[in-house]
Design an enzyme around this catalytic site. Structure first.
Site, PDB file in Angstrom:
ATOM      1  CG  ASP A   1      -1.807   1.188   1.321  1.00  0.00           C
ATOM      2  OD1 ASP A   1      -1.549   2.194   0.626  1.00  0.00           O
ATOM      3  OD2 ASP A   1      -2.790   1.130   2.078  1.00  0.00           O
TER       4      ASP A   1
ATOM      5  CE  LYS B   1     -14.241   5.063  -4.884  1.00  0.00           C
ATOM      6  NZ  LYS B   1     -13.271   5.592  -3.951  1.00  0.00           N
TER       7      LYS B   1
ATOM      8  CE1 TYR C   1      -6.268  10.510 -11.941  1.00  0.00           C
ATOM      9  CE2 TYR C   1      -6.312  11.798 -13.967  1.00  0.00           C
ATOM     10  CZ  TYR C   1      -6.019  10.625 -13.300  1.00  0.00           C
ATOM     11  OH  TYR C   1      -5.452   9.580 -13.980  1.00  0.00           O
TER      12      TYR C   1
ATOM     13  CB  VAL D   1      -3.658  19.792  -8.990  1.00  0.00           C
ATOM     14  CG1 VAL D   1      -2.520  20.228  -8.074  1.00  0.00           C
ATOM     15  CG2 VAL D   1      -4.359  21.018  -9.574  1.00  0.00           C
TER      16      VAL D   1
ATOM     17  CE  LYS E   1      -2.534  10.232 -12.222  1.00  0.00           C
ATOM     18  NZ  LYS E   1      -1.813   9.005 -11.836  1.00  0.00           N
TER      19      LYS E   1
HETATM   20  N1  LIG Z   1      -7.740   4.540 -17.094  1.00  0.00           N
HETATM   21  C1  LIG Z   1      -7.329   5.618 -17.740  1.00  0.00           C
HETATM   22  O1  LIG Z   1      -7.891   6.053 -18.763  1.00  0.00           O
HETATM   23  C2  LIG Z   1      -6.115   6.366 -17.249  1.00  0.00           C
HETATM   24  C3  LIG Z   1      -5.661   7.454 -17.986  1.00  0.00           C
HETATM   25  C4  LIG Z   1      -4.534   8.143 -17.565  1.00  0.00           C
HETATM   26  C5  LIG Z   1      -3.867   7.717 -16.435  1.00  0.00           C
HETATM   27  N2  LIG Z   1      -4.320   6.654 -15.720  1.00  0.00           N
HETATM   28  C6  LIG Z   1      -3.575   6.265 -14.518  1.00  0.00           C
HETATM   29  O2  LIG Z   1      -3.253   4.897 -14.631  1.00  0.00           O
HETATM   30  C7  LIG Z   1      -3.146   4.304 -13.329  1.00  0.00           C
HETATM   31  C8  LIG Z   1      -4.010   3.063 -13.267  1.00  0.00           C
HETATM   32  O3  LIG Z   1      -5.343   3.431 -13.545  1.00  0.00           O
HETATM   33  P1  LIG Z   1      -6.509   2.373 -13.834  1.00  0.00           P
HETATM   34  O4  LIG Z   1      -7.355   2.968 -14.874  1.00  0.00           O
HETATM   35  O5  LIG Z   1      -5.949   1.020 -14.010  1.00  0.00           O
HETATM   36  O6  LIG Z   1      -7.302   2.486 -12.436  1.00  0.00           O
HETATM   37  P2  LIG Z   1      -8.021   1.379 -11.551  1.00  0.00           P
HETATM   38  O7  LIG Z   1      -8.617   0.327 -12.394  1.00  0.00           O
HETATM   39  O8  LIG Z   1      -8.896   2.157 -10.619  1.00  0.00           O
HETATM   40  O9  LIG Z   1      -6.812   0.720 -10.718  1.00  0.00           O
HETATM   41  C9  LIG Z   1      -6.094   1.459  -9.789  1.00  0.00           C
HETATM   42  C10 LIG Z   1      -5.097   0.563  -9.103  1.00  0.00           C
HETATM   43  O10 LIG Z   1      -4.369   1.359  -8.160  1.00  0.00           O
HETATM   44  C11 LIG Z   1      -4.369   0.663  -6.923  1.00  0.00           C
HETATM   45  N3  LIG Z   1      -4.214   1.562  -5.790  1.00  0.00           N
HETATM   46  C12 LIG Z   1      -4.960   2.633  -5.454  1.00  0.00           C
HETATM   47  N4  LIG Z   1      -4.492   3.179  -4.319  1.00  0.00           N
HETATM   48  C13 LIG Z   1      -3.433   2.414  -3.932  1.00  0.00           C
HETATM   49  C14 LIG Z   1      -2.532   2.465  -2.847  1.00  0.00           C
HETATM   50  N5  LIG Z   1      -2.625   3.374  -1.877  1.00  0.00           N
HETATM   51  N6  LIG Z   1      -1.530   1.551  -2.788  1.00  0.00           N
HETATM   52  C15 LIG Z   1      -1.415   0.612  -3.733  1.00  0.00           C
HETATM   53  N7  LIG Z   1      -2.260   0.489  -4.782  1.00  0.00           N
HETATM   54  C16 LIG Z   1      -3.245   1.392  -4.873  1.00  0.00           C
HETATM   55  C17 LIG Z   1      -5.696  -0.077  -6.880  1.00  0.00           C
HETATM   56  O11 LIG Z   1      -5.590  -1.125  -5.935  1.00  0.00           O
HETATM   57  P3  LIG Z   1      -6.905  -1.799  -5.229  1.00  0.00           P
HETATM   58  O12 LIG Z   1      -7.363  -2.868  -6.179  1.00  0.00           O
HETATM   59  O13 LIG Z   1      -6.377  -2.301  -3.930  1.00  0.00           O
HETATM   60  O14 LIG Z   1      -7.931  -0.708  -5.056  1.00  0.00           O
HETATM   61  C18 LIG Z   1      -5.767  -0.573  -8.325  1.00  0.00           C
HETATM   62  O15 LIG Z   1      -5.019  -1.748  -8.487  1.00  0.00           O
HETATM   63  C19 LIG Z   1      -3.553   5.408 -12.355  1.00  0.00           C
HETATM   64  O16 LIG Z   1      -2.415   6.042 -11.852  1.00  0.00           O
HETATM   65  C20 LIG Z   1      -4.352   6.373 -13.231  1.00  0.00           C
HETATM   66  O17 LIG Z   1      -4.351   7.676 -12.699  1.00  0.00           O
HETATM   67  C21 LIG Z   1      -5.434   5.973 -16.102  1.00  0.00           C
END
Ligand SMILES: NC(=O)c1ccc[n+]([C@@H]2O[C@H](COP(=O)([O-])OP(=O)(O)OC[C@H]3O[C@@H](n4cnc5c(N)ncnc54)[C@H](OP(=O)(O)O)[C@@H]3O)[C@@H](O)[C@H]2O)c1
Length: 320
Positions: free
Chosen positions: A93, A126, A224, A226, A228
Site C-alpha cells: 500500500d 469517484k 486529479y 493537479v 498528475k
Molecule cells: N484509465 C485511464 O484512462 C487512465 C488514464 C490516464 C492515467 N491513468 C492512470 O493509470 C493508473 C491506473 O489506472 P486504472 O485505470 O488502471 O485504475 P483502476 O482500475 O482504478 O486501478 C487502480 C489501481 O491502483 C491501486 N491503488 C490505489 N491506491 C493504492 C494504494 N494506496 N496503494 C497501492 N495500490 C493502490 C488499486 O488497488 P486496489 O485494487 O487495492 O484498489 C488498483 O489496483 C492510475 O495512476 C491512473 O491515474 C489511467
C-alpha cells in the site's frame, strides 16, 4: 593496513584477508548476477494488471504484481498462472510507510536492489462522491503525488545500473498545467524548481482547496489534474538530479499517459483496452541499457511531449 593471519577470518574487513575477500566477492557476484526484477504498484486490476501481463512476456526477470489486499492479489496471481504467466506477489500500500519499508527490505534481501519500478497505483474522484473538493484534494494528492513521491525516494537508491522508473501520470495533468495561473505555470515548468518547492506547492493547493480558495489562487478546478501535474514535475526534478548527481548509473525516470483506458477508473468509458494502454509504460520500462533519452519526459504513445508550450483550446472534465 592490517594483514590478518587467520585463514578463516571474515570479520576484519580487510581486502588482504583472503576469506573476507572471497566471501565479499562471492556475495557481490550473487547480487549483481541475480535475476532482474520489476515492481508494478497497484497491479491487481486495470492498467497495472495489463502491465504485469505484458512484462511477464517481455521482461527477462522476476515480475512483481503488488496488491494492497494479499488474498485478492493471490487470486489474481492464480488467474495469471492459469494463463501460463508467473508473476510474484507482494503486499504494498503506497500510502503506508510500513508497507513501503517492508517492500524495500524484500528487494534488498532477495535481489540486492530493483531494476524497474512502475508507479501505476493511482486514484481519481469517484462520480457522485459527496466529499468536498478540499477533502478530495487531500485524499487524491496523498496517493497520486505524496505517496508516489515516497515510492520514488525510497526506491531510487535501490535502483541498479540502467534502472528505470516509470510514473503513470495523465494527459489530464498535461492539459491542467495550462489552466494554472501564469505564475504557477512558470514555477511548475521552470528548470530550477526543487523538490521542496514542488512539495510546498502541492501542500498549498490542498490547503487552498480546503479553504475553497484554490481558483482565486490560480489553481485549476481539477484535483486529479493537479495531482498528475505534481507527478510530472517531480519526474522532471528527479531526472535533473540523476543527470547531475549520478549520470554513470544510467537510470532513467519518465512519466507517461497510457491513453483513455477502459478500467474501473473510467467505467463505462475509455477507448483503449488495458493491454493497449500498457504499451507506453512497458516501452519506457524496457528501454535498453545505455539509452540516454527520454529522461524526465512526459511520454504519450511512445512520443515525448513538449512540457512548456500551451496546448491550444484545451478543456477538461474531471476524470483520468
Ligand atoms: N484509465 C485511464 O484512462 C487512465 C488514464 C490516464 C492515467 N491513468 C492512470 O493509470 C493508473 C491506473 O489506472 P486504472 O485505470 O488502471 O485504475 P483502476 O482500475 O482504478 O486501478 C487502480 C489501481 O491502483 C491501486 N491503488 C490505489 N491506491 C493504492 C494504494 N494506496 N496503494 C497501492 N495500490 C493502490 C488499486 O488497488 P486496489 O485494487 O487495492 O484498489 C488498483 O489496483 C492510475 O495512476 C491512473 O491515474 C489511467
Amino acid at each position: 593496513m592490517i594483514l590478518c593471519i587467520n585463514p578463516y577470518c571474515v570479520s576484519c574487513k580487510d581486502w588482504w584477508c583472503a576469506p573476507y575477500y572471497i566471501v565479499t566477492v562471492y556475495t557481490l557476484t550473487l547480487v549483481m548476477s541475480g535475476p532482474q526484477v520489476v515492481l508494478v504498484t497497484g497491479s491487481t486490476r486495470g492498467l497495472g494488471l495489463a502491465i504485469v501481463q505484458a512484462l511477464c512476456q517481455g521482461f527477462k526477470g522476476d515480475v512483481y504484481l503488488s496488491a494492497r489486499d494479499v488474498p485478492r492479489g493471490a487470486m489474481v496471481v492464480e488467474d495469471l498462472q492459469r494463463e501460463g504467466l508467473k508473476p510474484k506477489l507482494l503486499q504494498l500500500d503506497i500510502t503506508d510507510p510500513v508497507s513501503i519499508q517492508a517492500a524495500r527490505q524484500h528487494f534488498m534481501k532477495e535481489y540486492g536492489g530493483l531494476d524497474v519500478l512502475i508507479n501505476n497505483a493511482g486514484i481519481a474522484p469517484k462520480r457522485g462522491d459527496p466529499a468536498s473538493f478540499g477533502s478530495q484534494a487531500e485524499r487524491i494528492l496523498q496517493t497520486n503525488f505524496f505517496a508516489t513521491r515516497d515510492m520514488c525516494n525510497e526506491f531510487l537508491p535501490l535502483l541498479k545500473k540502467d534502472g528505470r522508473i516509470v510514473n503513470v501520470a495523465s494527459i489530464v495533468g498535461y492539459i491542467t498545467l495550462y489552466m494554472c495561473s501564469p505564475d504557477l505555470q512558470a514555477r511548475l515548468c521552470s528548470d530550477d524548481i526543487t523538490e521542496e518547492e514542488l512539495v510546498a506547492l502541492m501542500k498549498r493547493f490542498v490547503a487552498e482547496a480546503k479553504a475553497g480558495d484554490h481558483i482565486n489562487k490560480g489553481w485549476p478546478n481539477s484535483v486529479y489534474g493537479v495531482s498528475k501535474i505534481g507527478l510530472m514535475a517531480l519526474t522532471r526534478i528527479q531526472a535533473r538530479r540523476l543527470r547531475r548527481e549520478m549520470p554513470q548509473r544510467g537510470i532513467l525516470i519518465n512519466s507517461c499517459c497510457p491513453g483513455w483506458v477502459k478500467s474501473d477508473m473510467t467505467y463505462p468509458n475509455g477507448t483503449k483496452t488495458p493491454a493497449e494502454g500498457a504499451d507506453t509504460p512497458v516501452y519506457l520500462a524496457l528501454l535498453p541499457p545505455a539509452t540516454l533519452e527520454p529522461q524526465g519526459e512526459f511520454v504519450v504513445d511512445r512520443q515525448v511531449q513538449v512540457w512548456a508550450g500551451s496546448p491550444t483550446g484545451a478543456t477538461i472534465n474531471e476524470g483520468p
